[in-house]
Every structure is written in C-alpha cells, then in structure tokens.
Design a protein around this motif. Structure first.
Motif, PDB file in Angstrom:
ATOM      1  N   MET A   1     -64.881 -49.896   5.252  1.00 36.55           N
ATOM      2  CA  MET A   1     -64.010 -50.390   6.328  1.00 36.55           C
ATOM      3  C   MET A   1     -63.477 -49.220   7.159  1.00 36.55           C
ATOM      4  O   MET A   1     -63.132 -48.184   6.603  1.00 36.55           O
ATOM      5  N   THR A   2     -63.471 -49.388   8.493  1.00 33.81           N
ATOM      6  CA  THR A   2     -62.926 -48.303   9.323  1.00 33.81           C
ATOM      7  C   THR A   2     -61.424 -48.203   9.101  1.00 33.81           C
ATOM      8  O   THR A   2     -60.752 -49.211   8.887  1.00 33.81           O
ATOM      9  N   SER A   3     -60.913 -46.975   9.163  1.00 34.35           N
ATOM     10  CA  SER A   3     -59.491 -46.809   8.892  1.00 34.35           C
ATOM     11  C   SER A   3     -58.664 -47.206  10.121  1.00 34.35           C
ATOM     12  O   SER A   3     -59.105 -47.025  11.258  1.00 34.35           O
ATOM     13  N   ARG A   4     -57.506 -47.759   9.827  1.00 36.20           N
ATOM     14  CA  ARG A   4     -56.608 -48.186  10.902  1.00 36.20           C
ATOM     15  C   ARG A   4     -55.473 -47.199  11.064  1.00 36.20           C
ATOM     16  O   ARG A   4     -54.924 -46.708  10.073  1.00 36.20           O
ATOM     17  N   LEU A   5     -55.110 -46.968  12.313  1.00 36.86           N
ATOM     18  CA  LEU A   5     -53.933 -46.146  12.617  1.00 36.86           C
ATOM     19  C   LEU A   5     -52.814 -47.106  13.007  1.00 36.86           C
ATOM     20  O   LEU A   5     -52.972 -47.900  13.944  1.00 36.86           O
ATOM     21  N   THR A   6     -51.691 -47.076  12.294  1.00 36.25           N
ATOM     22  CA  THR A   6     -50.584 -47.988  12.579  1.00 36.25           C
ATOM     23  C   THR A   6     -49.390 -47.194  13.100  1.00 36.25           C
ATOM     24  O   THR A   6     -48.974 -46.208  12.483  1.00 36.25           O
ATOM     25  N   LEU A   7     -48.890 -47.626  14.255  1.00 31.45           N
ATOM     26  CA  LEU A   7     -47.804 -46.877  14.916  1.00 31.45           C
ATOM     27  C   LEU A   7     -46.736 -47.825  15.461  1.00 31.45           C
ATOM     28  O   LEU A   7     -47.061 -48.934  15.910  1.00 31.45           O
ATOM     29  N   PRO A   8     -45.475 -47.380  15.483  1.00 32.15           N
ATOM     30  CA  PRO A   8     -44.419 -48.220  16.074  1.00 32.15           C
ATOM     31  C   PRO A   8     -44.369 -48.112  17.593  1.00 32.15           C
ATOM     32  O   PRO A   8     -44.830 -47.119  18.168  1.00 32.15           O
ATOM     33  N   ALA A   9     -43.805 -49.150  18.213  1.00 37.43           N
ATOM     34  CA  ALA A   9     -43.535 -49.134  19.659  1.00 37.43           C
ATOM     35  C   ALA A   9     -42.062 -49.534  19.814  1.00 37.43           C
ATOM     36  O   ALA A   9     -41.725 -50.717  19.846  1.00 37.43           O
ATOM     37  N   GLY A  40     -38.633 -52.159  16.832  1.00 36.99           N
ATOM     38  CA  GLY A  40     -39.682 -52.362  17.827  1.00 36.99           C
ATOM     39  C   GLY A  40     -40.894 -53.108  17.315  1.00 36.99           C
ATOM     40  O   GLY A  40     -40.888 -53.660  16.212  1.00 36.99           O
ATOM     41  N   ASP A  41     -41.934 -53.113  18.162  1.00 37.33           N
ATOM     42  CA  ASP A  41     -43.220 -53.716  17.814  1.00 37.33           C
ATOM     43  C   ASP A  41     -43.994 -52.736  16.929  1.00 37.33           C
ATOM     44  O   ASP A  41     -43.600 -51.572  16.784  1.00 37.33           O
ATOM     45  N   GLU A  42     -45.100 -53.244  16.379  1.00 32.64           N
ATOM     46  CA  GLU A  42     -45.982 -52.345  15.634  1.00 32.64           C
ATOM     47  C   GLU A  42     -47.419 -52.605  16.079  1.00 32.64           C
ATOM     48  O   GLU A  42     -47.820 -53.760  16.248  1.00 32.64           O
ATOM     49  N   LEU A  43     -48.165 -51.530  16.301  1.00 34.26           N
ATOM     50  CA  LEU A  43     -49.559 -51.666  16.718  1.00 34.26           C
ATOM     51  C   LEU A  43     -50.474 -50.965  15.728  1.00 34.26           C
ATOM     52  O   LEU A  43     -50.108 -49.917  15.191  1.00 34.26           O
ATOM     53  N   SER A  44     -51.641 -51.559  15.504  1.00 31.75           N
ATOM     54  CA  SER A  44     -52.658 -50.898  14.674  1.00 31.75           C
ATOM     55  C   SER A  44     -53.925 -50.757  15.495  1.00 31.75           C
ATOM     56  O   SER A  44     -54.270 -51.649  16.287  1.00 31.75           O
ATOM     57  N   SER A 105     -43.432 -49.966  26.143  1.00 29.91           N
ATOM     58  CA  SER A 105     -43.526 -49.216  24.904  1.00 29.91           C
ATOM     59  C   SER A 105     -44.874 -49.471  24.234  1.00 29.91           C
ATOM     60  O   SER A 105     -45.506 -48.539  23.718  1.00 29.91           O
ATOM     61  N   ASP A 106     -45.342 -50.718  24.259  1.00 28.56           N
ATOM     62  CA  ASP A 106     -46.682 -51.019  23.720  1.00 28.56           C
ATOM     63  C   ASP A 106     -47.734 -50.187  24.452  1.00 28.56           C
ATOM     64  O   ASP A 106     -48.666 -49.662  23.835  1.00 28.56           O
ATOM     65  N   ALA A 107     -47.590 -50.079  25.776  1.00 27.90           N
ATOM     66  CA  ALA A 107     -48.564 -49.315  26.569  1.00 27.90           C
ATOM     67  C   ALA A 107     -48.536 -47.842  26.163  1.00 27.90           C
ATOM     68  O   ALA A 107     -49.586 -47.214  25.984  1.00 27.90           O
ATOM     69  N   ALA A 108     -47.339 -47.276  25.999  1.00 23.23           N
ATOM     70  CA  ALA A 108     -47.223 -45.862  25.639  1.00 23.23           C
ATOM     71  C   ALA A 108     -47.792 -45.606  24.245  1.00 23.23           C
ATOM     72  O   ALA A 108     -48.506 -44.616  24.016  1.00 23.23           O
ATOM     73  N   THR A 109     -47.502 -46.505  23.305  1.00 22.51           N
ATOM     74  CA  THR A 109     -48.038 -46.344  21.946  1.00 22.51           C
ATOM     75  C   THR A 109     -49.562 -46.419  21.969  1.00 22.51           C
ATOM     76  O   THR A 109     -50.248 -45.687  21.250  1.00 22.51           O
ATOM     77  N   THR A 110     -50.105 -47.281  22.834  1.00 25.25           N
ATOM     78  CA  THR A 110     -51.564 -47.379  22.960  1.00 25.25           C
ATOM     79  C   THR A 110     -52.142 -46.066  23.494  1.00 25.25           C
ATOM     80  O   THR A 110     -53.134 -45.555  22.969  1.00 25.25           O
ATOM     81  N   LEU A 111     -51.509 -45.513  24.526  1.00 23.73           N
ATOM     82  CA  LEU A 111     -52.021 -44.259  25.098  1.00 23.73           C
ATOM     83  C   LEU A 111     -52.006 -43.141  24.055  1.00 23.73           C
ATOM     84  O   LEU A 111     -53.005 -42.439  23.854  1.00 23.73           O
ATOM     85  N   MET A 273     -39.168 -43.363  17.269  1.00 25.40           N
ATOM     86  CA  MET A 273     -39.853 -43.561  15.974  1.00 25.40           C
ATOM     87  C   MET A 273     -41.328 -43.236  16.113  1.00 25.40           C
ATOM     88  O   MET A 273     -41.953 -42.767  15.172  1.00 25.40           O
ATOM     89  N   LEU A 274     -41.891 -43.519  17.296  1.00 29.54           N
ATOM     90  CA  LEU A 274     -43.314 -43.243  17.518  1.00 29.54           C
ATOM     91  C   LEU A 274     -43.603 -41.759  17.348  1.00 29.54           C
ATOM     92  O   LEU A 274     -44.556 -41.362  16.669  1.00 29.54           O
ATOM     93  N   HIS A 275     -42.757 -40.935  17.959  1.00 31.68           N
ATOM     94  CA  HIS A 275     -43.000 -39.491  17.889  1.00 31.68           C
ATOM     95  C   HIS A 275     -42.723 -38.939  16.495  1.00 31.68           C
ATOM     96  O   HIS A 275     -43.396 -38.011  16.052  1.00 31.68           O
ATOM     97  N   ARG A 276     -41.752 -39.535  15.810  1.00 31.51           N
ATOM     98  CA  ARG A 276     -41.501 -39.104  14.427  1.00 31.51           C
ATOM     99  C   ARG A 276     -42.735 -39.399  13.569  1.00 31.51           C
ATOM    100  O   ARG A 276     -43.155 -38.583  12.760  1.00 31.51           O
ATOM    101  N   LYS A 277     -43.331 -40.572  13.786  1.00 31.14           N
ATOM    102  CA  LYS A 277     -44.530 -40.939  13.004  1.00 31.14           C
ATOM    103  C   LYS A 277     -45.710 -40.035  13.380  1.00 31.14           C
ATOM    104  O   LYS A 277     -46.439 -39.545  12.509  1.00 31.14           O
ATOM    105  N   LEU A 278     -45.898 -39.799  14.680  1.00 30.40           N
ATOM    106  CA  LEU A 278     -47.034 -38.958  15.104  1.00 30.40           C
ATOM    107  C   LEU A 278     -46.918 -37.547  14.532  1.00 30.40           C
ATOM    108  O   LEU A 278     -47.908 -36.958  14.113  1.00 30.40           O
ATOM    109  N   ARG A 279     -45.677 -37.026  14.517  1.00 28.47           N
ATOM    110  CA  ARG A 279     -45.479 -35.673  13.955  1.00 28.47           C
ATOM    111  C   ARG A 279     -45.864 -35.638  12.485  1.00 28.47           C
ATOM    112  O   ARG A 279     -46.425 -34.661  12.005  1.00 28.47           O
ATOM    113  N   SER A 280     -45.560 -36.732  11.777  1.00 28.54           N
ATOM    114  CA  SER A 280     -45.864 -36.747  10.343  1.00 28.54           C
ATOM    115  C   SER A 280     -47.383 -36.810  10.101  1.00 28.54           C
ATOM    116  O   SER A 280     -47.855 -36.514   9.012  1.00 28.54           O
ATOM    117  N   LEU A 281     -48.149 -37.211  11.116  1.00 33.54           N
ATOM    118  CA  LEU A 281     -49.615 -37.290  10.954  1.00 33.54           C
ATOM    119  C   LEU A 281     -50.285 -35.960  11.223  1.00 33.54           C
ATOM    120  O   LEU A 281     -51.429 -35.740  10.840  1.00 33.54           O
TER     121      LEU A 281
END
Ligand SMILES: C[C@](O)(CO)[C@H](O)COP(=O)(O)OP(=O)(O)OC[C@H]1O[C@@H](n2ccc(N)nc2=O)[C@H](O)[C@@H]1O
Ligand SMILES: Nc1ncnc2c1ncn2[C@@H]1O[C@H](COP(=O)(O)OP(=O)(O)OP(=O)(O)O)[C@@H](O)[C@H]1O
Length: 282
Positions: A1-9, A40-44, A105-111, A273-281
């Motif tokens: 299965m391809t891995s999913r990236l899950t991020l907050p918006a 916020g929302d959550e996107l994968s 925010s959904d758009a920014a998390t997608t970008l 929260m998005l940037h906190r999560k991205l930094r942790s990755l």
C-alpha cells in the motif's frame, strides 16, 4: 500500500480587521491580525503515478473541480510540471463560510503537503504566491506564522500576540464574503495603523456592523458571548470569538451557552499546527 501523508489544516481568527479602502478591481485594502487555532480539518495525501488528482471525500455542495484542494493541487502540478498526481482525503471539521478560513487552509495544506510528497521543492515563497491566486487568506496559512497583514491580506509581517484560549461560536448561517465586501454601508475609510505595537485588546472588525445588521443570528451570538468577555467577529463571519486566560474558563463559558449555541474551544497559536507537524517530519 502506498504511504499516506496526513496533515492538519488549522483555522484562523482575525483578531482585528480594518478596511482602508477599495481598489479599482473591487478588492479591499485591509489591515488585519491573523492568529491560528489549534483546531481544524485534516487532510491525507497519497501519490498517484498517473497524474490524476482525486479528492476521495467530496464536500456536499462543492463540485469536485471547484474544491480549493483540487484547484491547489492542479496549480502545483502546472507550476512544477510533475507527472505525479494524488488521492486526497479530507476530514472536514471547520464550518464553511465561517470566517475561520477553512477552504483557504485546506488549499495551503494541499500546497505544502504535495510539495513535500512530490518532492517538488517549491518552498514557501513560491507557494504563497501561488496560493494568493486561490484566495486572499491562503498565503498566511502557507507561511504558518501569526501575522499582521496588509494589502488584500498578502503583505505579511510576522508577529507574536498572546496565545489565549478562545471560545468560538458558530452561528448557523453562512455569510458570503463577497456580499459583505460589496455592502453599501461597509466602513471603508479606516486610518492605517502601525504594525507595532501589535494591535491587541480593544480592537475592532470593520465588517462587524453590516454583518450584525444582515444576520440577526450573528448579533445574538455576539450579545451572548459579550456577557463574559469582549466578543468579536472573525473575517466576514459568521463565527464570533472571545479570549479567556485558560481552558477551564473557556470550557465553562461554552457549557453555559450550549443550550442555544454551537461552538468550540481552541488555543490560539502563533505557529500553525501544520508547520509544527511539517517540522517534525524533516
Ligand atoms: C475577510 C478575510 O477573511 C480576512 O481574513 C479575507 O480577506 C477573505 O479572504 P478569502 O475568503 O480568501 O477571500 P477571496 O476568496 O480572495 O475573496 C472573496 C471575495 O471577498 C472580497 N474581498 C476579499 C478580500 C479582500 N481583501 N477584499 C475583498 O473585497 C472580494 O469580493 C472577493 O470576491
Ligand atoms: N476545501 C474547501 N473547504 C471549504 N470550502 C470550500 C472548499 N473548497 C471550496 N470551498 C468553497 O468556499 C466557500 C468558503 O469556504 P470557507 O470555509 O473557506 O469560508 P470562510 O471560512 O468564510 O473563509 P474566509 O475566512 O477565508 O472568508 C465554501 O462555501 C465553498 O463553496
């Protein structure tokens, strides 16, 4: 299965919003103070080899190709020329038309999410510029730091206001941003203020008077929250918010209003929260 990236918006609040004037293209020159909420929302995201962009979980009433998530993904494909696509899942938590920036925010998390997943390495400057074409609020979500915003909302100066707990009430009406900005009675002549000291406390939102007039539900929510703290409108509404020193007090007030009001409690945050999560990755 391809891995999913899950991020907050995350959602945003406009802690103050002044309208300085109207430009020839109809857009308004603003001064506003953005702070994020830990809510916020959550996107994968999962990459596809065939180049297709597919939002698996559509929002009722929003056609697939008009969703800001799909539009953001396609813009990034065009900019980078990548041959990759993506399957995208959205867990929609934020109210729509609430003035808390859910779509932006959904758009920014997608970008940011797809730039990471596709390894296209555009970086924040390019993504903020790309995002501005999708909505005036997208750049601040791409940058991910609380900011004093000028222009139509794209000239950002990072700031660090207090990070209180907020009660956010969600009146059950959707306010059209375009309708409020074209309202004949909107105040459009506020004097510019300086970025520093950061305008906090008794600050106002120039959209509030016309929104209260057109939407009695919003006025009612403001009146109720005003019994406990200084309540204000965020963006063009419909949501209203008030600050509290701690979570227990915010929870108590929301519980007292729960009979007639829908809402939530969330902490203000100067780093999203998005940037906190991205930094942790990284
Ligand atoms: C009011 C705020 O929420 C404050 O954060 C934003 O400035 C609105 O941002 P947004 O929802 O991303 O707005 P957009 O999708 O770009 O614009 C929606 C509509 O609002 C009006 N609009 C928006 C932003 C702005 N500075 N001046 C405007 O007059 C325009 O009529 C536009 O057609
Ligand atoms: N992913 C999305 N999430 C929410 N709305 C979307 C999305 N994509 C497109 N839209 C459209 O955008 C409209 C505005 O949604 P949004 O939730 O961003 O409003 P808002 O919170 O008032 O935004 P803002 O604070 O930026 O004015 C929706 O009514 C919907 O038609």
């Amino acid at each position: 299965m391809t891995s999913r990236l899950t991020l907050p918006a995350p959602a945003k609040l406009n802690l103050m919003l002044h309208i300085l004037g109207r430009r020839a293209d109809g857009y308004h020159e603003l001064q506003t103070l953005f702070q994020f909420l830990d809510h916020g929302d959550e996107l994968s995201f999962a990459a596809r080899e065939d180049g297709e962009i597919r939002l698996v979980t559509e929002i009722p009433g929003v056609p697939h190709d008009s969703n800001l998530i799909v539009r953001a993904a396609r813009k990034l494909q065009q900019l980078t020329g990548t041959t990759l696509g993506a399957d995208i899942w959205l867990d929609k938590v934020l109210p729509m038309g609430g003035g808390i920036g859910g779509g932006s925010s959904d758009a920014a998390t997608t970008l940011l999410g797809l730039d990471h997943l596709w390894n296209t390495r555009c970086g924040e400057d390019q993504l903020a510029e790309l995002g501005l074409g999708l909505g005036a609020d997208v750049p601040v979500f791409v940058r991910g730091h609380a900011a004093f915003a000028e222009g139509v909302g794209e000239k950002l100066t990072p700031v660090d206001p207090h990070e209180p707990w907020y009660v956010v009430l969600v009146p059950q009406v959707s306010v059209s941003t375009a309708e409020i900005f074209s309202h004949p009675l909107l105040t459009r002549n506020s004097k510019p203020i300086k970025v520093r000291p950061v305008p906090e406390g008794n600050s106002r939102n120039d959209c509030q008077a016309v929104v209260e007039q057109s939407y009695p539900e919003v006025r009612n929510s403001l009146n109720l929250l005003n019994k406990f703290t200084n309540a204000r409108l965020t963006g063009t509404g419909s949501c209203v918010f008030g600050a509290f020193p701690d979570k227990a007090e915010a929870d108590r007030v929301l519980a007292l209003l729960a009979d007639s009001q829908t809402g939530f409690v969330a902490k203000g945050s100067n780093v999203s929260m998005l940037h906190r999560k991205l930094r942790s990755l990284r």
